[in-house]
Design a protein around this motif. Sequence first.
Motif, short mmCIF file in Angstrom:
data_model
loop_
_atom_site.label_atom_id
_atom_site.label_comp_id
_atom_site.label_asym_id
_atom_site.label_seq_id
_atom_site.Cartn_x
_atom_site.Cartn_y
_atom_site.Cartn_z
N GLY A 1 -47.69 28.08 -41.16
CA GLY A 1 -46.47 27.11 -41.26
C GLY A 1 -45.15 27.83 -40.98
O GLY A 1 -44.47 27.13 -40.61
N ALA A 2 -45.11 29.12 -41.27
CA ALA A 2 -44.03 29.65 -41.06
C ALA A 2 -43.52 29.63 -39.40
O ALA A 2 -42.22 29.53 -39.08
CB ALA A 2 -43.90 31.32 -41.69
N LEU A 3 -44.51 29.85 -38.83
CA LEU A 3 -44.37 29.99 -37.30
C LEU A 3 -43.83 28.53 -36.82
O LEU A 3 -43.24 28.58 -35.75
CB LEU A 3 -45.71 30.39 -36.69
N ARG A 4 -44.53 27.67 -37.49
CA ARG A 4 -44.23 26.13 -36.96
C ARG A 4 -42.70 25.83 -37.51
O ARG A 4 -41.92 25.22 -36.69
CB ARG A 4 -45.11 25.18 -37.69
N LEU A 5 -42.20 26.29 -38.61
CA LEU A 5 -41.08 26.03 -38.88
C LEU A 5 -39.98 26.86 -38.07
O LEU A 5 -38.95 26.44 -37.69
CB LEU A 5 -40.85 26.37 -40.51
N ARG A 6 -40.23 28.23 -37.75
CA ARG A 6 -39.43 28.80 -36.83
C ARG A 6 -39.23 28.05 -35.51
O ARG A 6 -38.23 27.81 -34.77
CB ARG A 6 -40.06 30.18 -36.28
N GLY A 7 -40.36 27.39 -35.05
CA GLY A 7 -40.13 26.60 -33.84
C GLY A 7 -39.35 25.47 -33.83
O GLY A 7 -38.50 25.22 -32.92
N ARG A 8 -39.20 24.86 -35.02
CA ARG A 8 -38.46 23.78 -35.41
C ARG A 8 -36.96 24.19 -35.60
O ARG A 8 -36.14 23.49 -35.14
CB ARG A 8 -38.87 22.93 -36.74
N ALA A 9 -36.97 25.38 -36.12
CA ALA A 9 -35.57 25.77 -36.14
C ALA A 9 -35.03 26.27 -34.88
O ALA A 9 -33.58 25.93 -34.51
CB ALA A 9 -35.46 26.93 -36.91
N VAL A 10 -35.81 26.68 -33.78
CA VAL A 10 -35.40 27.23 -32.45
C VAL A 10 -34.89 25.89 -31.75
O VAL A 10 -33.95 26.25 -30.90
CB VAL A 10 -36.43 27.86 -31.81
N ARG A 11 -35.75 24.99 -32.05
CA ARG A 11 -35.28 23.56 -31.23
C ARG A 11 -33.81 23.12 -31.65
O ARG A 11 -33.19 22.51 -30.66
CB ARG A 11 -36.23 22.67 -31.48
N LEU A 12 -33.19 23.76 -32.65
CA LEU A 12 -31.88 23.17 -32.94
C LEU A 12 -31.07 24.22 -32.41
O LEU A 12 -29.79 23.72 -32.44
CB LEU A 12 -31.81 23.11 -34.32
N LEU A 13 -31.25 25.18 -31.88
CA LEU A 13 -30.33 26.11 -31.46
C LEU A 13 -30.11 25.97 -29.99
O LEU A 13 -30.79 25.14 -29.40
CB LEU A 13 -31.14 27.66 -31.31
N PRO A 14 -28.95 26.28 -29.43
CA PRO A 14 -28.40 26.13 -28.23
C PRO A 14 -29.33 26.89 -27.18
O PRO A 14 -30.11 28.00 -27.60
CB PRO A 14 -27.04 26.81 -28.15
N PRO A 15 -29.70 26.24 -25.90
CA PRO A 15 -30.40 27.12 -25.05
C PRO A 15 -29.82 28.52 -24.69
O PRO A 15 -28.65 28.96 -24.76
CB PRO A 15 -30.23 26.24 -23.71
N ARG A 16 -30.78 29.21 -24.19
CA ARG A 16 -30.55 30.72 -24.13
C ARG A 16 -29.61 30.74 -22.65
O ARG A 16 -29.88 30.21 -21.52
CB ARG A 16 -31.71 31.56 -23.60
N GLY A 17 -28.72 31.57 -22.81
CA GLY A 17 -27.76 31.67 -21.54
C GLY A 17 -28.13 32.59 -20.41
O GLY A 17 -27.67 32.57 -19.33
#
Length: 304
Positions: A237-253
């Motif tokens: 569950g923690a890993l799935r939450l991490r994935g959802r959080a990363v989705r909200l971040l700007p893309p890697r430059g």
Amino acid sequence: MQRYDRLKEILRLDPDKDFLAIYRLTATYEFPWDFARALELALLRTYAVPSIGRLLAETAEFTDRSQKRYDDTALLLDAVVEHGFESDTARTAIRRVNQMHRSYDITNEDMRYVLCTFVVIPARWLDAYGWRPLTHHERRACANYYATLGRHLGITDIPDSYEEFEATLNAYEETRFGWDEGGRKVADATIGLMASWYPAPLAPAVRSAGLALLDEPLLDAFRYEAPRPALRRLVRGALRLRGRAVRLLPPRGAAHYARQNREVKGYPGGYDVGELGTFPVPGSGGCPVPHPRRPAGAQAQPPA
């Protein structure tokens, strides 16, 4: 750049011709952390095949020098991703891998299975924990990338598609997974290495979290006690939450390569691709043909 703009760039490329570019964008821009974790899990999975786990235990490289073997494996694979198959650096890396593999009696089937894990396990990881799953387009490009790498490594009867890679992996695991004391030792050493990357008080928790990510066939093959269901739910569950959080971040430059991972610790002053890996001594269980210590085309690399 918006969150899905790089995916649009990927989808404009041809997975049969531009597979290296697609794989590089996917692995080093979209999912560098996830690919690192998935490839660690892929390698751990191979130890459950007794012929692989036993050989690795006999060499003692993954048990006595775990960090160096982890570093060298990551950096040799990374050289091809970063520089491309036609570069001198990648050719040197592939030559090093071939020199090491030729030192031992490794079957084509085992080599092909390892290749399958590199294609299939990252896709499964991202399906479960990524900020988005891999598209069919990316899966096809990944399959083409590793099929090309496999041919450079002399592997034959390589699957032609992602679906064939997955079917080959499933069939091999169904018939070949099993207990071997050497495989268990290598698995213990690898999980211990991963736990060592965190402060000592956290090591037991990290080890337990790692076991919570293993499926039943893998746990059975290593004879690990099944983690408690509550722990599995918590870790996954923690890993799935991490994935959802990363989705909200700007893309890697900028691209992030394996040599930049904090887990790669052995070369703070930089490294030479031609010096990575092992150099078996003739007459000591290794290859009977001496290999040069610095193959042609080796290039110095920046610090990891």
